[in-house]
Each structure stands twice: as structure tokens, then as C-alpha cells.
Design an enzyme around this catalytic site. Structure first.
Site, PDB file in Angstrom:
ATOM      1  N   GLU A 217      51.476 -25.607  53.445  1.00  0.00           N
ATOM      2  CA  GLU A 217      51.608 -25.825  52.002  1.00  0.00           C
ATOM      3  C   GLU A 217      50.241 -25.702  51.347  1.00  0.00           C
ATOM      4  O   GLU A 217      49.257 -26.276  51.829  1.00  0.00           O
ATOM      5  CB  GLU A 217      52.186 -27.218  51.727  1.00  0.00           C
ATOM      6  CG  GLU A 217      52.271 -27.575  50.241  1.00  0.00           C
ATOM      7  CD  GLU A 217      52.862 -28.957  50.015  1.00  0.00           C
ATOM      8  OE1 GLU A 217      53.718 -29.377  50.822  1.00  0.00           O
ATOM      9  OE2 GLU A 217      52.457 -29.637  49.038  1.00  0.00           O
ATOM     10  N   GLU A 222      47.478 -30.229  41.504  1.00  0.00           N
ATOM     11  CA  GLU A 222      48.317 -31.408  41.306  1.00  0.00           C
ATOM     12  C   GLU A 222      47.618 -32.320  40.311  1.00  0.00           C
ATOM     13  O   GLU A 222      46.390 -32.436  40.309  1.00  0.00           O
ATOM     14  CB  GLU A 222      48.543 -32.158  42.617  1.00  0.00           C
ATOM     15  CG  GLU A 222      49.477 -31.470  43.590  1.00  0.00           C
ATOM     16  CD  GLU A 222      49.727 -32.311  44.822  1.00  0.00           C
ATOM     17  OE1 GLU A 222      50.872 -32.759  45.011  1.00  0.00           O
ATOM     18  OE2 GLU A 222      48.776 -32.517  45.599  1.00  0.00           O
TER      19      GLU A 222
END
Length: 333
Positions: A217, A222
Site C-alpha cells: 500500500e 493522509e
């Protein structure tokens, strides 16, 4: 290894190298791990009474994280770090635009380019909440995702839907567009509000075959509404997931009101993350294997707003809705 002795009446301690140490070191893969061996009386940091075998559990451009088992079956962890900033090689100059979404056609996102994750995560292997105890139900409704005015809007709302207290959208290119190596630029404004957790990220296209985290990932960006003024990037791999050590935060201003460009440059050697063209984190394990580098296969793009969860945290009781506005997504190779 070292020996110690008091050097003054204040009992300050000074370390001295063992003058008679003439042992050797070697590296070897053992049961899928990378292991560093020191012979004879050689050890790192302090003597644990173990076998002087150190498993390499994570590497960055500046640090090597090691674990060894002591004589009492206790695990000891060491971080070896450079005293000076490591010289990071430049990233490849990817300039050929191979895929883009400019969001010029009003209405639902282009079905030829975008798919959706739907629901509250109950059908995922990790269970309800998409494996992170999230609170939202993902939909493909225009109330949660729409293209208008030349931009894409992903809208998180407080509303009772499908057994959840919030709704949002998780948009992805899985099955539509996958790629290996290149540069991704995403121009976006971020949602605000305590409990919002927007992300621009990627997953390995083989996730259905090998599951997570074996697929790898790449978190391009974020943001935690409970911690405004910072964004972060991270890598999740079999050697570093959950409480990953492979991440870095950077400061940002006006992230909710102004557009910023969030970028990732991915090559066979390293993965770098940039904010408005400035690189702030590069991941490049010294020794690459399936545990720390599942990044030699294709990945797909994901954009979403989660609510609450392990990273999003507490949701403000007064939250009603907030949106992530995306001007474009561009992939270069």
C-alpha cells in the site's frame, strides 16, 4: 560491543571499543527475514545474552531497525541511524502523461475510469469498518460524489444510512486502470472537521490474490481532521503494517481552503512523496524483498474520506458534512 567504566567521581560513563574484537559479520535471509549475524563477542548496543542474530524489520534512507531475542526470550529492538542526513538519489524525471482525469464532464464520475467500494466494510476480511473501525457507509450516490464546475467532490455527511451514522465515497481505478512505476500528481482541497480522515492512496492490483499487506500500500496523502496543519505519507508492507514505521509527516497551510498538489514518484529503486513539488520523504530499503518491497507490481488509485476510525479519531458531535475537492489526477511515466 563495548566495555564501560566510571571515568570521574560523578560516575559518568564512557564507552570504549573492545580492542581485541576480531569477529566477522554476515547477512543471510532466514525464513523470509533478512538477518545480520555477528560472530564471537560482537553485539549491538549492549549484551542481551542471545545468539547475536539481528532480524532487519525495517529500513529507511536514514535508519535500520533490528530485533534480536535475548537469553530470557525477550525481544530487544535497536535503531541504527546515520549522524548526518543521508544523500538521497534524485527521482526519475517522469514527464510522459499516460493517464489523467480532469473532471471536465459534469455528473457522476466517468464509469470507464472509476469504480467504487460500497458499504460499511462488513464483507472485508478485516471485518466491519474497513479494518480500521471506521464509521462511514460508502455509497456511489450523487449526495456523496459528484463532478461539477470542473472538479470532483467527495462529500462526507452525517446521516443514518445502511446502519451507519455517516456516509461518504471511496472511489478507485481497480479493474479500470493499473500501472507500475511513474509519478502521480493530485491537486486537491482537503475536508475539515474533527474525525475526518481523507486519503489519496494506492493498493497492489494483486490484493484479491495475496490480500493485504502482501499486496503493498502506498499512501500518497493522509490527513487527520483532528490534527490540522499536517499531512503524512506512508508505506504498508508485510514488514511494516498496523503501527508502521515507514511514514513521515510534513507541515501544510490552508489545506482546507486552498489547492495543494500531492505527488508520489515511484521507481524500481525508491518511492518519494512531494507536497507542492517539494520532496519530504523517500522510502528505499537497502535490501529489497517481498517483505519490505512488494512494489514491483502494478497498483491502482483510491480516493476517499473515512470518518473516525483508528487514525481519524473522535468525530465532533457538531459535524454535519465536509468535502474533498479534486481538480485533477495525472499519471506520468
Amino acid at each position: 560491543g563495548s566495555s564501560t567504566e566510571p571515568v570521574n567521581e560523578d560516575d559518568e560513563i564512557e564507552n570504549y571499543p573492545l580492542a581485541d574484537y576480531s569477529g566477522t559479520w554476515q547477512y543471510a535471509p532466514i525464513n523470509g527475514d533478512d538477518v545480520l549475524f555477528l560472530s564471537d563477542n560482537g553485539f549491538l548496543g549492549f549484551y542481551t545474552g542471545g545468539t547475536h542474530a539481528y532480524t532487519i524489520i525495517a529500513t529507511t534512507e536514514k535508519e535500520l531497525v533490528l530485533r534480536t531475542e535475548g537469553a530470557d526470550n525477550l525481544s530487544w529492538f535497536f535503531i541504527l541511524t546515520t549522524e548526518e542526513e543521508a544523500v538521497i538519489p534524485p527521482d526519475p524525471d517522469f514527464t510522459n502523461l499516460v493517464w489523467s482525469e480532469e473532471f471536465d464532464v459534469a455528473g457522476s464520475p466517468d464509469a470507464a475510469k472509476w469504480a467504487y467500494d460500497i458499504g460499511d466494510g462488513s464483507e472485508s476480511d478485516a471485518g466491519k469498518g474497513w479494518g480500521n473501525n471506521e464509521r462511514q457507509y460508502y455509497t456511489d450516490r450523487s449526495e456523496n460524489v459528484i463532478v461539477e464546475g470542473g472538479v470532483l467532490k467527495i462529500i462526507a455527511k452525517k446521516e443514518s444510512f445502511g446502519g451507519s451514522a455517516y456516509t461518504s465515497t471511496r472511489l478507485k481505478t481497480q479493474g479500470k486502470y493499473n500501472f507500475t512505476y511513474g509519478r502521480v500528481d493530485i491537486k486537491a482541497k482537503l475536508p475539515s472537521g474533527s474525525g475526518t480522515w481523507p486519503a489519496l492512496w494506492m493498493l497492489g492490483s494483486n490484493i484479491t490474490a495475496v490480500s493485504w499487506p502482501a499486496c503493498g500500500e502506498i499512501d500518497i496523502m493522509e490527513y487527520i481532521g483532528n490534527n490540522p496543519g499536517q499531512v503524512q505519507s506512508a508505506l504498508h508492507t508485510p514488514s511494516s503494517f498496523g503501527n508502521t514505521v515507514n511514514y513521515k509527516k510534513t507541515d501544510i497551510e490552508n489545506e482546507n481552503d486552498a489547492y495543494h498538489i500531492y505527488s508520489m514518484i515511484w521507481s524500481a529503486d525508491q518511492i518519494s512523496f512531494l507536497l507542492d513539488g517539494e520532496r519530504y520523504y523517500t522510502y528505499s530499503p537497502l535490501i529489497k524483498n517481498s517483505a519490505n518491497w512488494p512494489f514491483d507490481l502494478s497498483q491502482f488509485l483510491i480516493m476517499n474520506i473515512a470518518m473516525g476510525g483508528n487514525l481519524g479519531g473522535n468525530i465532533d458531535a457538531s459535524f454535519s458534512e465536509s468535502e474533498m475537492v479534486i481538480d485533477y489526477v495525472r499519471v506520468y511515466q
